[in-house]
Design a protein around this motif. Structure first.
Motif, PDB file in Angstrom:
ATOM      1  N   HIS A  87       0.812  -1.227   0.000  1.00 35.49           N
ATOM      2  CA  HIS A  87       0.000   0.000   0.000  1.00 35.49           C
ATOM      3  C   HIS A  87       0.844   1.276   0.000  1.00 35.49           C
ATOM      4  O   HIS A  87       0.335   2.341   0.357  1.00 35.49           O
ATOM      5  CB  HIS A  87      -0.971  -0.013   1.196  1.00 35.49           C
ATOM      6  CG  HIS A  87      -0.318   0.023   2.552  1.00 35.49           C
ATOM      7  ND1 HIS A  87      -0.795   0.826   3.574  1.00 35.49           N
ATOM      8  CD2 HIS A  87       0.753  -0.622   3.068  1.00 35.49           C
ATOM      9  CE1 HIS A  87      -0.042   0.648   4.652  1.00 35.49           C
ATOM     10  NE2 HIS A  87       0.900  -0.226   4.378  1.00 35.49           N
TER      11      HIS A  87
ATOM     12  N   SER B 241      -6.697   6.513   6.900  1.00 35.88           N
ATOM     13  CA  SER B 241      -6.852   5.356   6.011  1.00 35.88           C
ATOM     14  C   SER B 241      -7.832   4.326   6.583  1.00 35.88           C
ATOM     15  O   SER B 241      -8.181   3.360   5.904  1.00 35.88           O
ATOM     16  CB  SER B 241      -5.492   4.703   5.807  1.00 35.88           C
ATOM     17  OG  SER B 241      -4.926   4.400   7.073  1.00 35.88           O
TER      18      SER B 241
ATOM     19  N   THR C 145      -4.660   3.419  -1.128  1.00 37.48           N
ATOM     20  CA  THR C 145      -5.756   3.856  -0.248  1.00 37.48           C
ATOM     21  C   THR C 145      -5.949   2.901   0.930  1.00 37.48           C
ATOM     22  O   THR C 145      -6.714   3.191   1.841  1.00 37.48           O
ATOM     23  CB  THR C 145      -7.102   3.943  -1.011  1.00 37.48           C
ATOM     24  OG1 THR C 145      -7.518   2.614  -1.353  1.00 37.48           O
ATOM     25  CG2 THR C 145      -6.974   4.783  -2.277  1.00 37.48           C
TER      26      THR C 145
ATOM     27  N   THR D 133     -11.189   2.821   7.253  1.00 37.18           N
ATOM     28  CA  THR D 133     -12.523   2.986   6.664  1.00 37.18           C
ATOM     29  C   THR D 133     -13.529   2.069   7.371  1.00 37.18           C
ATOM     30  O   THR D 133     -13.150   1.244   8.209  1.00 37.18           O
ATOM     31  CB  THR D 133     -12.510   2.592   5.174  1.00 37.18           C
ATOM     32  OG1 THR D 133     -12.155   1.199   5.102  1.00 37.18           O
ATOM     33  CG2 THR D 133     -11.495   3.410   4.390  1.00 37.18           C
TER      34      THR D 133
ATOM     35  N   HIS E 254       3.957   6.979   2.894  1.00 38.91           N
ATOM     36  CA  HIS E 254       2.570   7.366   2.624  1.00 38.91           C
ATOM     37  C   HIS E 254       2.426   8.873   2.787  1.00 38.91           C
ATOM     38  O   HIS E 254       3.340   9.544   3.245  1.00 38.91           O
ATOM     39  CB  HIS E 254       1.630   6.670   3.608  1.00 38.91           C
ATOM     40  CG  HIS E 254       1.882   5.225   3.787  1.00 38.91           C
ATOM     41  ND1 HIS E 254       1.504   4.288   2.860  1.00 38.91           N
ATOM     42  CD2 HIS E 254       2.492   4.541   4.783  1.00 38.91           C
ATOM     43  CE1 HIS E 254       1.854   3.090   3.290  1.00 38.91           C
ATOM     44  NE2 HIS E 254       2.472   3.209   4.449  1.00 38.91           N
TER      45      HIS E 254
ATOM     46  N   SER F  46      -5.446   0.798   4.344  1.00 38.70           N
ATOM     47  CA  SER F  46      -4.918   1.125   5.676  1.00 38.70           C
ATOM     48  C   SER F  46      -3.612   0.410   5.942  1.00 38.70           C
ATOM     49  O   SER F  46      -2.754   0.922   6.667  1.00 38.70           O
ATOM     50  CB  SER F  46      -5.922   0.690   6.745  1.00 38.70           C
ATOM     51  OG  SER F  46      -5.983  -0.728   6.827  1.00 38.70           O
TER      52      SER F  46
ATOM     53  N   THR G 199      -2.836   1.499  11.552  1.00 40.41           N
ATOM     54  CA  THR G 199      -3.894   2.516  11.632  1.00 40.41           C
ATOM     55  C   THR G 199      -3.821   3.299  12.939  1.00 40.41           C
ATOM     56  O   THR G 199      -4.728   4.089  13.228  1.00 40.41           O
ATOM     57  CB  THR G 199      -5.306   1.866  11.560  1.00 40.41           C
ATOM     58  OG1 THR G 199      -5.424   0.921  12.631  1.00 40.41           O
ATOM     59  CG2 THR G 199      -5.552   1.198  10.230  1.00 40.41           C
TER      60      THR G 199
END
Ligand code: 5GP
Ligand code: MN
Length: 339
Positions: free
Chosen positions: A120, A180, A136, A182, A306, A138, A173
């Motif tokens: 990611h 990130s 996108t 959700t 990120h 996490s 997270t």
């Protein structure tokens, strides 16, 4: 990753293979959680699979199911080279460029095994035959869950696999609070708990195993905290002397940078950690909102990551690295103050 890719991977995994699973250097909770989650899954399918880490990882990860089977390249190179050379498939997890594996880069590059990337991080290199890259997401652990879903094998997730994946989602997270995270992340976490992950125990194992010295080191880091209000930036330094005095162990500084970011009205935080053995300053950068520390690190500190969490390094000493950091802030004045 296309439907065709998934079909091909399903066919590949339909018969026993020799499979190496590789995390990045200085692996964190997501790197170890995702590689072990995948390992435990592949072992269930009767593959000859092995996680090979470039180097050691923090003690707070040394309880994960099958963790004790992980080979470390820096101390077990011969064994690792043999396995990688003979591998049919190499999964690379939680990194986007082979140089992120340090000394393993050459053997991975040379290998003719089929490479599958699950990651990611931003701007991935194009080295894998099959790329499952999604910035996108996490965490890589969340992606491994989606990977199992694509393979129609979510029912294979048992307590051990669920535990591994829970750890990486939790650590990447910041315990389910970063941007990130959700509703899908939470649904996956709920499913992992249903499948046997003991959330309270996992949090205890990872976060509540502080040593006295680590808390003293946190005290030292906090007393070294500097704030530059005009650029909404804050940074922490830790010198090698300070680390040595408090018998620093790998992982002890994990999360320290978040204290700098927790200051009211701060959108950019950094920690500079001196490593005289490697002759570098290791840098961790964090941000809030759209301010990209990935870009800042790529531009100035030979790193990446990120938007809101990146790492990098500097070859100069601690004071000049900090000086450089302060000197580049005016270039970002608008971005920082409009955030
Ligand atoms: P940390 O600051 O916790 O070491 O890393 C934050 C994020 O940036 C993680 O996703 C990590 O994989 C990535 N990262 C850390 N160091 C480096 C680096 O030197 N180069 C690149 N490209 N990414 C890094
Ligand atoms: Mn990650």
């Amino acid at each position: 990753m296309s439907t065709q890719d998934i079909l091909e991977i399903k066919t590949l995994l339909a018969s026993p293979k020799r499979i190496a699973i590789i995390p990045h250097k200085n692996p964190d909770g997501d790197a170890i959680g995702s590689t072990l989650g995948l390992l435990n899954y592949l072992l269930k399918l009767n593959h000859n699979a092995l996680v090979i880490a470039p180097n050691d990882y923090p003690d707070f990860l040394k309880w994960l199911p099958n963790e004790n089977s992980i080979l470390k390249y820096d101390t077990q190179q011969e064994e690792c080279d043999t396995f990688i050379t003979e591998a049919d498939i190499i999964f690379t997890l939680d990194f986007n460029a082979l140089h992120r594996t340090g000394n393993m880069e050459a053997i991975l590059k040379a290998s003719e095994a089929i490479k599958i990337m699950i990651d990611h991080h931003q701007q991935p290199d194009d080295y894998a035959k099959y790329m499952f890259s999604d910035v996108t997401m996490s965490s890589t652990c969340e992606m491994v869950y989606h990977f199992f879903a694509k393979l129609d094998t979510l029912e294979s997730i048992d307590k051990d696999i669920a535990t591994c994946l829970y750890v990486g989602i939790m650590t990447d997270t910041g315990s389910f609070r970063f941007r990130s995270t959700t509703s899908t992340t939470h649904r996956i976490i709920a499913d992992l708990i249903d499948k046997g992950a003991d959330n309270t125990q996992i949090h205890n194992n990872v976060y509540d195993t502080n040593s006295y010295n680590r808390l003293q080191l946190l005290g030292c880091a906090l007393s070294n905290l500097n704030v530059i209000p005009e650029y909404r930036a804050a940074y922490i330094t830790l010198s090698q002397d300070e680390l040595q005095k408090l018998e620093y162990k790998k992982g002890d500084t994990e999360g320290f940078v978040n204290y700098a970011l927790s200051l009211d009205n701060i959108v950019l935080a950094a920690i500079f950690i001196e490593d005289k053995n490697q002759g570098i300053i290791k840098i961790s950068l964090r941000s809030k909102g759209d301010f990209s520390v990935n870009e800042l690190s790529r531009q100035h500190f030979n790193g990446g990551g990120h938007t809101n969490a990146a790492g990098g390094k500097s070859d100069t000493d601690l004071p000049s690295t900090v000086e450089k950091f302060i000197s580049i802030l005016p270039h970002y004045s608008n971005a920082l103050n409009n955030e």
